[in-house]
Design an enzyme around this catalytic site. Structure first.
Site, short mmCIF file in Angstrom:
data_model
loop_
_atom_site.label_atom_id
_atom_site.label_comp_id
_atom_site.label_asym_id
_atom_site.label_seq_id
_atom_site.Cartn_x
_atom_site.Cartn_y
_atom_site.Cartn_z
N ARG A 1 0.83 -1.21 0.00
CA ARG A 1 0.00 0.00 0.00
C ARG A 1 0.87 1.26 0.00
NH1 ARG A 1 -0.47 4.64 2.67
NH2 ARG A 1 -0.22 3.57 4.66
N ASP A 2 1.47 1.58 1.13
CA ASP A 2 2.33 2.77 1.20
C ASP A 2 3.47 2.63 0.20
OD1 ASP A 2 3.60 5.09 2.09
OD2 ASP A 2 3.22 4.67 4.19
N CYS B 1 4.27 9.13 0.43
CA CYS B 1 2.94 9.64 0.12
C CYS B 1 3.08 10.65 -1.01
CB CYS B 1 2.34 10.30 1.35
SG CYS B 1 0.73 10.98 1.02
N HIS C 1 4.86 4.61 12.83
CA HIS C 1 4.91 4.53 11.35
C HIS C 1 5.96 5.54 10.90
CE1 HIS C 1 2.73 4.10 7.34
NE2 HIS C 1 3.36 5.26 7.14
N HIS D 1 8.68 6.96 8.33
CA HIS D 1 9.37 7.04 7.04
C HIS D 1 10.83 7.37 7.35
CE1 HIS D 1 6.02 6.61 4.13
NE2 HIS D 1 5.32 6.87 5.21
P1 HMG Z 1 -12.28 15.01 -3.45
O1 HMG Z 1 -11.87 15.27 -4.86
O2 HMG Z 1 -12.42 16.18 -2.52
O3 HMG Z 1 -13.59 14.11 -3.30
O4 HMG Z 1 -11.26 13.99 -2.85
P2 HMG Z 1 -14.99 14.06 -3.91
O5 HMG Z 1 -15.85 13.47 -2.87
O6 HMG Z 1 -15.35 15.37 -4.51
O7 HMG Z 1 -14.81 12.97 -5.08
C1 HMG Z 1 -14.02 13.21 -6.23
C2 HMG Z 1 -14.10 11.98 -7.13
O8 HMG Z 1 -13.46 10.88 -6.47
C3 HMG Z 1 -15.52 11.52 -7.40
O9 HMG Z 1 -15.51 10.94 -8.71
C4 HMG Z 1 -15.74 10.44 -6.38
O10 HMG Z 1 -16.71 9.49 -6.76
C5 HMG Z 1 -14.39 9.80 -6.32
P3 HMG Z 1 -16.09 11.73 -9.99
O11 HMG Z 1 -17.50 12.02 -9.63
O12 HMG Z 1 -15.24 12.99 -10.10
O13 HMG Z 1 -15.88 10.76 -11.10
N1 HMG Z 1 -14.12 9.15 -5.04
C6 HMG Z 1 -13.71 7.88 -4.92
N2 HMG Z 1 -13.44 6.92 -5.82
C7 HMG Z 1 -13.03 5.72 -5.35
N3 HMG Z 1 -12.87 5.46 -4.04
C8 HMG Z 1 -13.13 6.37 -3.11
C9 HMG Z 1 -13.56 7.65 -3.53
N4 HMG Z 1 -13.90 8.78 -2.88
C10 HMG Z 1 -14.25 9.68 -3.81
N5 HMG Z 1 -12.94 6.10 -1.82
C11 HMG Z 1 -10.72 12.16 -1.39
C12 HMG Z 1 -11.38 13.52 -1.52
C13 HMG Z 1 -10.60 11.86 0.08
C14 HMG Z 1 -11.57 11.14 -2.09
C15 HMG Z 1 -9.34 12.25 -2.05
O14 HMG Z 1 -8.65 13.34 -1.49
C16 HMG Z 1 -8.53 11.00 -1.86
O15 HMG Z 1 -8.84 9.94 -2.37
N6 HMG Z 1 -7.45 11.10 -1.08
C17 HMG Z 1 -6.60 9.94 -0.78
C18 HMG Z 1 -5.20 10.36 -0.71
C19 HMG Z 1 -4.33 9.17 -0.41
O16 HMG Z 1 -4.65 8.03 -0.70
N7 HMG Z 1 -3.15 9.46 0.17
C20 HMG Z 1 -2.20 8.44 0.50
C21 HMG Z 1 -2.59 7.60 1.67
S1 HMG Z 1 -2.32 8.40 3.23
C22 HMG Z 1 -0.66 8.11 3.57
O17 HMG Z 1 0.07 7.62 2.76
C23 HMG Z 1 -0.14 8.42 4.95
C24 HMG Z 1 0.06 7.16 5.80
O18 HMG Z 1 0.95 6.25 5.17
C25 HMG Z 1 0.62 7.56 7.17
C26 HMG Z 1 1.83 8.49 7.08
O19 HMG Z 1 2.84 8.10 6.46
O20 HMG Z 1 1.71 9.59 7.62
C27 HMG Z 1 -1.27 6.44 6.04
MG MG Z 2 3.10 6.42 5.23
#
Ligand code: HMG
Ligand code: MG
Length: 291
Positions: A13-14, A238, A205, A207
């Site tokens: 995932r990450d 990320c 967690h 990095h």
């Molecule tokens: P948004 O653009 O504000 O959301 O994004 P929205 O609700 O307006 O939706 C936009 C589009 O995305 C729509 O599609 C939704 O249907 C679709 P459209 O109508 O334009 O065709 N959508 C989805 N599709 C599939 N699955 C879903 C989903 N939700 C909405 N779940 C949102 C807001 C939260 C969705 C967006 O910002 C997002 O997906 N962010 C995720 C970012 C991410 O994955 N970051 C990496 C993981 S976190 C990380 O790595 C940190 C961690 O490792 C810890 C650390 O290291 O600190 C965990």
């Molecule tokens: Mg991370």
């Protein structure tokens, strides 16, 4: 007796979410199947987020459907909202993880909303997970420093961790998202979080941008934490944390722990094989590619 430490494996995932190239689902499945034999109890397999935001993991459903589930291993998925939760459930994720930030700048960059809004988005996910009997994990990002806002107050981390525990998370993973935390800063952060949470409910967690992740894990061990996230081959990062390097390398953590009073239950040779495969599919070390 040696103290048991759990490593939660993040490579699928990450590790893969920040790759420039799209890795074929078949390679992700093969990686997870290799990881399944290493001795992990939990493997984070994918995320169900917007494919526009993270195209690299758009194949989460295909990956979850293709893996060989090993009894005793829990395959988790990261979700930002109910849409993600529902997709993760259909894909039979064994554990769900929600993710918040301790800093407003990263919350906006990663989730396109404020911290307060992200808690409201996580609430129905938490309610559904409780109803469905699915274990819920929470992440807090930027627990020491934020790529947008700079230093983060330990109290801000404690507050977000408290919100996640109140939502029903059995564990909160504290993320040094940009991998530049100093051990003294980690200690100060942990002291604030341990005022509101038991060490059994926390994970680290780290990095590893500045090469201090192992030192930070030692500090967390001294504070009573016994769960750490890591990634074979040190993969990870990320897309919304520019300049950050991968998660701390699983094998390095397992080796460090094996030298002291801890044991992880992980098989170093199998870890090395999984790491070589992970590097191969991400093209990090072309010289290791086998014909
Ligand atoms: P948004 O653009 O504000 O959301 O994004 P929205 O609700 O307006 O939706 C936009 C589009 O995305 C729509 O599609 C939704 O249907 C679709 P459209 O109508 O334009 O065709 N959508 C989805 N599709 C599939 N699955 C879903 C989903 N939700 C909405 N779940 C949102 C807001 C939260 C969705 C967006 O910002 C997002 O997906 N962010 C995720 C970012 C991410 O994955 N970051 C990496 C993981 S976190 C990380 O790595 C940190 C961690 O490792 C810890 C650390 O290291 O600190 C965990
Ligand atoms: Mg991370």
């Amino acid at each position: 007796m040696k103290r048991r430490i759990e490593i939660v494996e993040m490579a699928a995932r990450d590790g893969l979410q920040n790759e420039k190239a799209i890795i074929p689902a078949a390679d992700k499945i093969a990686l997870i199947d290799l990881l399944s034999g290493c001795g992990f109890r939990r493997i984070e397999a994918t995320s169900f987020v917007s494919p526009k935001w993270v195209p690299q993991l758009a194949d989460g459903a295909e990956v979850m459907a293709g893996i060989r589930r090993r009894p005793g291993v829990s395959y988790s998925a990261l979700v930002p909202n109910m849409k993600g939760y529902e997709a993760a459930r259909v894909a039979r994720a064994d554990e769900i993880a929600v993710f918040l930030s301790a800093s407003e700048g990263f919350s906006q960059a990663n989730l396109n909303c404020s911290i307060a809004e992200s808690i409201e988005r996580a609430r129905p996910v938490a309610e559904a997970a409780r109803r469905d009997g699915v274990p819920l994990r929470g992440y807090v990002s930027c627990v020491v420093r934020c790529p947008y806002d700079g230093p983060v107050a330990p109290q801000a981390v404690a507050e977000v961790a408290r919100q996640l525990l109140d939502l029903g998370c059995h564990e909160v993973s504290l993320g040094d998202t940009i991998g530049r935390a100093w051990p003294s800063e980690v200690a100060a952060m942990l002291e604030a979080v341990l005022d509101i949470a038991a060490p059994e409910n926390l994970a680290g967690h780290f990095h590893d941008t500045s090469g201090m992740a192992l030192d930070n894990i030692r500090v967390a061990l001294d504070h009573g934490l016994s769960v750490f996230d890591a990634s074979v081959g040190g993969l990870g990062g990320c897309p919304f944390a520019p300049g950050a390097r991968g998660n701390v390398d699983t094998l390095a953590v397992a080796d460090m722990l094996a030298e002291t009073d801890y044991e992880t239950g992980l098989d170093p040779e199998k870890l090395a094989a999984a790491a070589a495969f992970a590097r191969r599919i991400t093209g990090m070390h072309h010289e290791e590619v086998q014909p």
